[in-house]
Scaffold this motif. Structure first.
Motif, PDB file in Angstrom:
ATOM      1  N   TYR A 169       0.431  -1.298  -0.053  1.00 31.35           N
ATOM      2  CA  TYR A 169      -0.289   0.077  -0.204  1.00 31.35           C
ATOM      3  C   TYR A 169       1.138   1.013   0.116  1.00 31.35           C
ATOM      4  O   TYR A 169       0.508   2.174  -0.732  1.00 31.35           O
ATOM      5  CB  TYR A 169      -0.731  -0.273   1.207  1.00 31.35           C
ATOM      6  N   PHE A 170       1.474   1.300   0.238  1.00 36.91           N
ATOM      7  CA  PHE A 170       2.422   2.422   1.111  1.00 36.91           C
ATOM      8  C   PHE A 170       3.919   2.108  -0.453  1.00 36.91           C
ATOM      9  O   PHE A 170       3.994   3.742  -0.978  1.00 36.91           O
ATOM     10  CB  PHE A 170       3.490   2.072   2.490  1.00 36.91           C
ATOM     11  N   GLY A 206       1.314   3.591  -2.971  1.00 37.84           N
ATOM     12  CA  GLY A 206       0.539   5.081  -3.243  1.00 37.84           C
ATOM     13  C   GLY A 206       2.108   6.505  -2.222  1.00 37.84           C
ATOM     14  O   GLY A 206       1.612   7.160  -3.129  1.00 37.84           O
ATOM     15  N   ILE A 207       2.858   6.056  -2.245  1.00 43.22           N
ATOM     16  CA  ILE A 207       3.725   7.032  -2.157  1.00 43.22           C
ATOM     17  C   ILE A 207       4.558   7.499  -3.297  1.00 43.22           C
ATOM     18  O   ILE A 207       4.881   8.731  -3.661  1.00 43.22           O
ATOM     19  CB  ILE A 207       4.914   6.730  -0.590  1.00 43.22           C
TER      20      ILE A 207
END
Lengths: 532, 493
Positions: A153-154, A157-158
């Motif tokens: 997810y990170f 997302g990032i």
């Protein structure tokens, strides 16, 4: 280390992540040093994989290199730390350990912001995925299954592209829906088995020996509880819509891990849980899932044909290729399941490498649109050769890895007991033509012809670092295509066991239909029936 | 079961807390404004109360003060949870007291008096004692909720809390009166004995009405749908450290009492008894409350823009999860859940309180934009707490939820488990939304880093370690709970 090889393999990346943090906090390590350290750390599990392959005995049955220790106790939590590998999981572990260093190499220049955090998340992700493949306790399996979502997810997302937030949320919500139902199924399976253990092998053995029986309706519920989680992950049509978004928006390393490893967790789960635990429901729904697999294969290929975006094209081709995996598993023949496992490995290498190819292009030109390229063979000869090999491997050209997997699946399906097996085979084989069509057409548009954009004239060819990442992948697809036996020999035993278990349980349960009350432990007489 | 008469040991923890509270107040009167001294004294008193509670551990099930007070393993466990919540709240309040220029003495004293009420509540074996303890809690917390006297939101919060609290207390006391009318006792053990037999028709009707009133009263106190309406406003308006306190310690105490009254006293016995007649109704009602709380709490939380309101709705949802444990009548699972919830929620609020700054300036979720890499000491722990609240494996939140769901499935509530797991998916959306804002968005304006006090760092260390310890190695705490279960008062198991 010999005693706890799999634990070292699983947790070496976590230790590496901590090492990176220590290096930053205590030694104020700079970004270049962090990258090098991360690469070095990620090579440790790969080395351990070599040791694992040496120790693995292809002829032995059951899991090997087993480690077991009590972990959580009291109140019905009989959770063990229980890991081991067998033919189904062996190569997937190797694949996971292989793709992480490659991802680090390919992200060397692409990731400029928050370098430390990127590598920490990547290494934590590696622990999660290896853990999924080696866990033999349902509770432990579920923990790894979910834990790996957070770093992914990170990563999306990032470090992703413009619509990264949408893609990250969609990815996590889709997966969570599946895993929530799987959690309910795990709890229910635990109670049906007497509420004493989460040990996958023990429960499978009880089912196989006819000691654990349940009525058909319960079996259907349990089957779908697990299957939905895995089918979303694979992803099978119509659960695939998260995949193109996640792939397109993820950074290259994220796409590599997603395509290379995360999708495989779905196929692996079907083989580990659904087939041996719910043979009757599998038999009942194999036709439906086979049909969905064929739809995925054709649909993915058709959508790929019209994609203007290179990354999206590869993403949809994934849907198509992973359809073969589900088809092979649902055929439940030796060839079919062998093919499914082989296809997972082949897709894991070829498609991840294609994402790296797309990443290299978008890094140089900041666009992924196929129309922006053309005639790259001239300025980038090495790149073009690699792209050609990998694309053809993905399109299942004979002597390359994709062909072996898809061919085995097709033969396995044709010879299976699936009601429409032959129709599925014919339809899936047609899609192989489509996949050749879109891949060749893409190669033509990107590599050949006149250079249509001035910017493309000066594009630098792949540098040493990119070659270091891509050449082994290209070599592997050729090697696997020419010499598939070293791989197949090690998966064969596990596949035969799976097949035997599935068919024998059906026989036992047909001879001894389950009583109407919901799951219970059958009287000892049931075993006699089985021996007869 | 052994009866102790008037035994000051049996209320040792409460005495220590009360004496410390009075001491802090007196010191404030004679030499005001010494935050450090008052805070350390209050913290020391809380820790000492914990030590005294631990000495009661081996006392086994005993009753004291005319059977109004019970000494058993669960009382000790819940007392420790409450004291942990109080201690962490004292730490969280450190920076807040300076910023708001609040006289520290009264504040700490009120916290301690609230804790006295809560620990008494978990020790009550009598409905009168339950009522007294609840009132002690609420009087302290009404004042705490309105502590920022010049702030309208805080005043609104206190007033709403007071009016609805009084309203729910009325229900509770009326319920107690009716139950007393039917059974002629307020003692829970006596009542359990009576309802295991049969009663006259009129008594049963009276008892039903009384139990319904009790259910409403408790429903208000632990903030479950449809008695939750006060929660978001009160949580939003109260000073953030007070919100942290309100959402954890009193809730743990309230659920302990809920368990004692419903899961133990009015538990179905599987025979033709009054208790079974009652249970047929309250189980259905509590099931509905649980489903509604989970679903409403989670869905409404999605729409919140203020992080305190979001956490308020999240706490309503969590109350719904806990009710699953109440229905499964698994004491240990509920106790563990509340321990975990106390730790992760206080950790969450510690960061929210620090980031909010004076006068709750920054409490919107968009205010967290860009916090991620600017101040990782705040953003990463907050992400960990949120992920734990969402119930991701590897964290304590998962083990706690898994246990509740497992018990519920075993106790025959599979539909609650399904609704519960689907609700956790919904909750993932809003918990991770904060993570999105922190890490994936750029800040709206340049914001200065917030200085971290030593008390704050201590809170973070305790809560982060707690979340991972209980998430990865819970066996030791399980063993303690297992021992507590065997110490649970005989005849009340």
């Amino acid at each position: 280390m010999g005693e706890h090889l799999l634990s070292w393999l699983t947790f070496a990346p976590t230790a590496g992540a901590l090492l990176l943090l220590v290096a930053r906090v205590l030694l104020a390590a700079r970004e270049e040093a962090i990258r090098r350290l991360a690469l070095a750390v990620s090579l440790v599990p790969l080395g351990l994989c070599g040791s694992m392959l040496v120790k693995f005995d292809p002829a032995a049955s059951g899991p090997q290199l087993v480690e077991r220790a009590p972990w959580i106790r009291f109140f019905g939590f009989n959770v063990d730390y229980f890991v081991g590998v067998d033919g189904v999981s062996l190569w997937l572990v190797v694949l996971s350990a292989l793709l992480v260093p490659v991802s680090i190499l390919i992200s060397w220049r692409a990731i400029e912001r928050h370098v430390l955090e990127f590598h920490v998340f990547l290494l934590l992700l590696e622990t999660g995925v290896i853990g999924v493949f080696v866990a033999l306790d349902m509770f432990l399996f579920f923990i790894f299954w979910e834990v790996m979502l957070v770093p992914m997810y990170f990563l999306i997302g990032i470090w992703g592209y413009e619509r990264r937030i949408y893609a990250a949320v969609k990815f996590i919500i889709y997966t969570m829906v599946g895993s929530a139902l799987m959690l309910a199924a795990i709890i229910s399976l635990y109670y049906l088995n007497g509420g004493t253990t989460f040990d996958i092998l023990a429960i499978t053995e009880n089912v196989r020996a006819g000691r654990l029986v349940w009525d058909a309706q319960t079996e259907r519920w349990l089957f779908w509880g697990f299957a939905l989680a895995f089918l979303i992950k694979v992803p099978l049509f119509p659960f695939h819509t998260w995949l193109p978004d996640a792939h397109v928006e993820a950074p290259t390393a994220g796409s590599v891990i997603l395509a290379g490893i995360l999708l495989k967790m779905g196929g692996y789960g079907l083989l580990r849980f659904n087939l041996p635990l719910f043979p009757r429901a599998t038999e009942e729904f194999a036709g439906v899932l086979g049909a969905l697999a064929v739809i995925s294969i054709i649909y993915g290929a058709l959508v790929s044909l019209v994609q203007p975006d290179l990354k999206k094209l590869i993403a949809y081709s994934s849907v198509s290729h992973m359809g073969f995996v589900v088809l092979g598993i649902m055929a439940r023949t030796e060839m079919g399941m062998q093919g499914a496992i082989f296809q997972m490995l082949s897709h894991g290498i070829a498609t991840s490498a294609l994402f790296m190819i797309a990443g290299i292009l978008s890094e140089r030109r900041h666009t992924r649109l196929i129309a922006e390229f053309g005639g790259l063979a001239h300025p980038m000869p090495v790149f073009s050769a690699l792209f050609g090999i990998l694309a053809l491997a993905s399109a299942a050209l004979p002597t390359l890895s994709g062909f072996v997997g898809e061919f085995l699946v097709l033969v396995g399906t044709y010879t299976s007991e699936l009601a429409q097996g032959r129709v599925y085979t014919v339809l899936a084989a047609t899609a192989m033509i489509l996949s050749a069509a879109y891949m060749l057409w893409t190669l033509e548009r990107v590599l050949f012809g006149e250079i249509t954009r001035e910017e493309n004239r000066q594009l630098p060819d792949v540098n040493a670092r990119e070659r270091l990442a891509l050449v082994p992948m290209a070599a592997l697809v050729i090697l696997m295509g020419v010499l598939p036996n070293p791989i197949l020999r090690r998966t064969d035993h596990a596949v035969l066991e799976l097949q035997r278990a599935a068919s024998r349980t059906i026989l036992v349960q047909r001879a001894h239909p389950a009583p109407p009350d919901r799951g219970r432990l059958a009287p000892p007489g049931a075993e006699v029936l089985e021996r007869r | 079961m052994e009866w102790l008469g008037i035994s000051y040991r049996a209320i040792g923890p409460e005495l220590v807390l009360a004496v410390t509270g009075v001491l802090v107040m007196l010191l404030e009167a004679f030499s005001p404004g010494k935050k450090r001294r008052d805070g350390i004294l209050a913290a020391a008193g809380t820790i000492l109360a914990g030590v005294v509670a631990l000495t009661l551990w081996d006392e086994g099930p005993r009753l004291a003060f005319s059977r109004m007070i019970i000494v058993d393993g669960f009382r000790v466990f819940f007392t420790l949870v409450i004291l942990l919540g109080t201690l962490l709240t004292i730490f969280i309040s450190w920076t807040f007291l300076d910023e708001e220029r609040i006289p520290p003495g009264e504040y700490f004293a009120l916290l301690l008096f609230g804790a006295v009420g809560m620990t008494l509540l978990v020790a009550s074996n009598d409905l009168v004692m339950v009522f007294l303890a609840l009132e002690t809690i609420t009087i302290a917390t009404y004042v705490l909720a309105g502590y920022r006297r010049e702030d309208l939101r805080s005043m609104e919060s206190a007033l709403k809390y007071f009016i609805l609290g009084a309203f729910s207390s009325a229900f509770l006391v009326y319920g107690i009166a009716l139950v007393y009318g039917a059974t002629r006792t307020t003692n829970l053990a006596e009542m359990a004995r009576l309802v295991s037999g049969s009663l006259g028709r009129a008594e049963v009707v009276l008892l039903m009405a009384g139990v319904a009133m009790l259910l409403i009263g408790f429903g208000f106190k632990v903030a479950t749908v449809p008695f939750h309406v006060w929660t978001p406003d009160v949580y939003e308006g109260a000073p953030t450290p007070v919100t942290a306190f309100l959402s954890t310690a009193p809730k743990a105490a309230g659920f302990a009492a809920f368990l004692r009254v419903f899961s133990l006293t009015f538990a179905p016995l599987g025979i033709e008894s009054v208790a079974d007649q009652l249970a047929a109704h309250w189980v259905a009602v509590v099931t509905a409350m649980s489903i509604l709380s989970m679903t409403f709490g989670n869905f409404i939380a999605i729409a919140q823009t203020n992080i305190k309101r979001m956490l308020a709705y999240s706490s309503i949802a969590h109350a719904g999860y806990v009710l699953i444990g109440v229905l499964a009548r698994d004491w240990a699972a509920v106790a563990f859940y509340l321990l975990v919830y106390t730790i992760m929620n206080l950790g969450c609020f510690a960061i929210v309180a620090l980031w909010a700054r004076r006068g709750d300036e920054r409490v919107l979720i968009v205010d967290y934009a860009g916090l991620g890499f600017r101040q990782p000491m705040l953003s990463f722990p907050l992400a960990i707490f949120l992920v734990s609240l969402a119930g991701f494996p590897g964290t304590a939140g998962f083990i706690a939820k898994f246990w509740l769901f497992k018990s519920a499935w075993g106790a025959g509530f599979p539909e609650l488990v399904l609704i519960g797991v689907l609700n956790t998916v919904v909750s993932v959306y809003y918990y991770l939304y904060v993570v999105i804002v922190m890490f994936f968005r750029e800040p709206r304006e340049e914001v200065a880093r917030v200085p971290l006090s030593r008390a704050f760092v201590a809170t973070l260390v305790v809560t982060v370690v707690g979340v991972f310890y209980l998430g990865l190695l819970p066996t030791r705490v399980f063993a303690i709970l297992n021992a507590a279960q065997s110490l649970l008062a005989v005849g009340m198991r």
